[in-house]
Design a protein around this motif. Sequence first.
Motif, PDB file in Angstrom:
ATOM      1  N   LEU A  71       0.893  -1.248   0.034  1.00 53.41           N
ATOM      2  CA  LEU A  71       0.042  -0.002   0.070  1.00 53.41           C
ATOM      3  C   LEU A  71       0.920   1.328  -0.023  1.00 53.41           C
ATOM      4  N   GLN A  80      -0.103   3.864   1.678  1.00 61.03           N
ATOM      5  CA  GLN A  80      -0.344   4.680   3.049  1.00 61.03           C
ATOM      6  C   GLN A  80      -0.249   3.157   3.902  1.00 61.03           C
ATOM      7  N   GLY A 134      -1.916   0.660   6.406  1.00 59.77           N
ATOM      8  CA  GLY A 134      -3.566   0.567   6.565  1.00 59.77           C
ATOM      9  C   GLY A 134      -3.469  -0.785   6.949  1.00 59.77           C
ATOM     10  N   ARG A 150      -9.059  -5.526   0.665  1.00 58.93           N
ATOM     11  CA  ARG A 150      -9.732  -4.241   0.829  1.00 58.93           C
ATOM     12  C   ARG A 150     -10.942  -4.703   2.008  1.00 58.93           C
ATOM     13  N   LEU A 192     -10.592  -1.097   3.876  1.00 56.75           N
ATOM     14  CA  LEU A 192      -9.941  -0.039   3.332  1.00 56.75           C
ATOM     15  C   LEU A 192     -10.861   0.859   2.356  1.00 56.75           C
ATOM     16  N   GLN A 193     -10.597   1.922   2.281  1.00 54.17           N
ATOM     17  CA  GLN A 193     -11.512   2.792   1.339  1.00 54.17           C
ATOM     18  C   GLN A 193     -10.957   3.332  -0.127  1.00 54.17           C
ATOM     19  N   GLU A 206      -9.489   5.772  -1.718  1.00 62.56           N
ATOM     20  CA  GLU A 206      -8.233   6.459  -1.576  1.00 62.56           C
ATOM     21  C   GLU A 206      -7.203   5.652  -1.069  1.00 62.56           C
ATOM     22  N   ASP A 207      -7.320   4.389   0.018  1.00 61.31           N
ATOM     23  CA  ASP A 207      -6.468   3.589   0.279  1.00 61.31           C
ATOM     24  C   ASP A 207      -5.816   2.656  -0.654  1.00 61.31           C
ATOM     25  N   MET A 259      -2.142   1.062  -4.925  1.00 59.73           N
ATOM     26  CA  MET A 259      -1.876  -0.086  -4.457  1.00 59.73           C
ATOM     27  C   MET A 259      -1.158  -1.235  -5.459  1.00 59.73           C
TER      28      MET A 259
END
Length: 838
Positions: free
Chosen positions: A744, A746, A748, A815, A820-821, A823-824, A828
């Motif tokens: 990812l 970010q 998460g 997900r 996860l959303q 934007e996450d 990826m």
Amino acid sequence: MSIVDAPWFPRIKRPSRYLGGEINAIRKDPAQSEVLVALLFPDVYEVGMSHLGLKILYHLLNSRDWLAAERAFCPWIDLEAELRRHNIPLTTLESDRPLSAFDLVGFSLQHELCYTNVLNMLDLSGIPLYSRERGGDFPLVIAGGPACFNPEPVADFFDLMVIGDGEEPFLKICERVRRAKRRQGTPKKSLLRELRHISGVYVPSFFQVHYHKEGSIRDIEPLLSDYPKVRRSILPDIDRYPYPECQIVPFTELVHDRVSVEISRGCTRGCRFCQAGMIYRPVRERSPRSIIEKAEQTLMRTGHDELTLLSLSTGDYSAIVPLLQAIMDRQAPLNIGVSLPSLRVDTLDPSVIEQIKRVRKTGFTLAPEAGNDRLRRIINKGFTQEDILHTAQVVYGAGWRLIKLYFMVGLPWEEDQDLRDIVHLVKQVSALSGKKGKRPNLNVGISTFVPKSHTPFMWQAQIPLVESRRRIRFIQEGLKHTRVKIKWNQPELSWLEGIFARGDRRLSQALTAAWTLGARFDSWGEHFNMKIWKEAFSATGLPPDFYLSRERGFTEILPWDHIDSGVKKAFLMEEWQRAKAEERSLDCRHTCLHCGVCDHKRVAPVLYPHDSPLPAPPLQKRDHNPVGSRYRLTFTKVGSMRHLSHLELLRVFTRAFRRAGLDLAHSKGYHPLPKISFFSALPVGVQSLEEAMEIELLSETASVTLKERIGRELPKGVDLIRVEPIPRGQKKVRLQESQYTITLKQPGLDEKLLREFLQSERFPIVKRGKKGEHEIDARSLVTSMVIDSPFTLRLCMRESPPGGGPGLKPGEVVRHIFGLQDEDLLGMDITKTDQVLA
């Protein structure tokens, strides 16, 4: 950074449009090239790359070592939004170079409904829209194509336009630009003065248009005394210029996804509604030997399995029967089909039909245009109802299940009885299929007639929008409850096309206004916005009916009167009179009608007799009972190739195998397909270090040789790791598990959520597809999952649940486990690292 590597790029629809790096694409070092040309097509990639003219110019220009030609296409709505959001200029596929950095940018104008896309591409490139706003620091903006025969609605945007055949003038333009660059400091206006002497070059700024108060043209004033008119460029012999045998092989599926060989240019029939038949005179055939050689070389170098013999009227080619037989004798053993896209009812020889179906029954399209003989005499279509019915009977009798017929409404002097006759004729043709059932046996296309410049009907009024809708609805109602499938061009699109087809320079104001309001992709029905266009015409004080719905007198000055197509205006007037009298004109292949194009010295019809010498087919010894050999191929799919869909990857390999000369085994039946099978369909955007497929060949070949031959034909990012022969009789293996590394952008990944998932007995995920919703147990699919860091995990998944049924994509599983959303998920990275076959 290329847009392909941007975190938002995976959300783009059909990303393969924008990848570049295709097989046979030509990449030159811009720093080593004296002249840089961007060839622009104002539509999406799959439309533009279907166009033969673009391929011809691309290879012709790149054949000069001092010249680099690259390509760019109009980005779809989603990509345009991202380019504007991130302030990224439009670039070419070959070098990712901004269009503003080229010496010339050349647009292909195939129709009037692409004009807002032209403005959009210029704006996305940071190039001012109007020619008068561009100084010497910007590229020369030029155009070519059939829409340039009435250049006036877009004349203010272009520095120059090429009228007619583009091969000779385009090269000469580049040569003059090269000389000007060497001199340094040549003002743009001085360069344009030089370029005006090239045959077919129109410089709009060297003409000034004056109007009467009521809106018609008072006069077209040439500003240079030696430049009163622009004579169309004519290539006397199309075999004189090199043909693009090494055509680019796209990743994405094209609108016309096959090899096209132009067998002739121009037409002799003189259909009075047809602009192409007038502006591309005279007919110039390519020699049969040349066609056969070019077809063979192009198929060999591209790997396509279908060939189109292209012309305005393919059946009129003088030696079509022996040519087609010679081509099929060479290509049928290789399972290559042939299609003839433009067949006239009265040129269909039964032997042609027999040749076409030797490999597969490609599409069969006929264009009666009108429903009865009277109206066909008016438009100079020389066949009868009996000809149409006889041809349909022959085609259905040869095994075709479906025929396509095309008609127009709104032809001059059309009455409601003519519409009834269309309905009656269609029903008669449908009845000839002889097969009962509910499936359609006939496709019918209906469009509204749009009068065009340089034709006998250019003085006619176009039927109003309301009337166009009524006539199409009339035919639809008449064909209800039949086995006929009807498609029609939206009358609103024909309305807009008609305005610009015979418009003048003032329309540039409305065009700019509509584009500013958001008009894009006007030829795509789902994006055409009538409200925008009405607002644009209203804001600029230009009434559409002035251009669309009024008849012009023979003495009126028309916007294109300074453009000389070669066909005399007096000849077009005579043809109009003959149309009104319902009189046919002869085919000028047999009798010169003195239209004005030919001087019978430099320019004259080029025809090859029916008995022209043809090369003998190569000896192709083939075992009639071959013992197939199976091989397993292991390969990678990384880099930009991760954006290919499964079907696109299949095409990459199928064409690579053909280019490598592999003797692929094929299935039997109506549409033979090569025996190729993949173990899995990798999701778009997922990389893989370990993919596998199996192929079957008709002959045995050493694995090392196969690996070398195939490997040479694969694009960067698809690398062959190994080729293994499969012992005869070995049971087929299946993909059991795949291993992935997921990273990812970010953090998460939560260990607690992972433990909860691994300890659960079931973890249902609802998957939505074309067939509705499916609840799939993700826990039964995941055999192991390990978090290495808040950014990275390793995942091992079964291909399908233990009891069978659909599986899940690794991204979907991650997900839902970690909540996860969207934007996450941006950026990826999912890489398949290994797989288990058993």
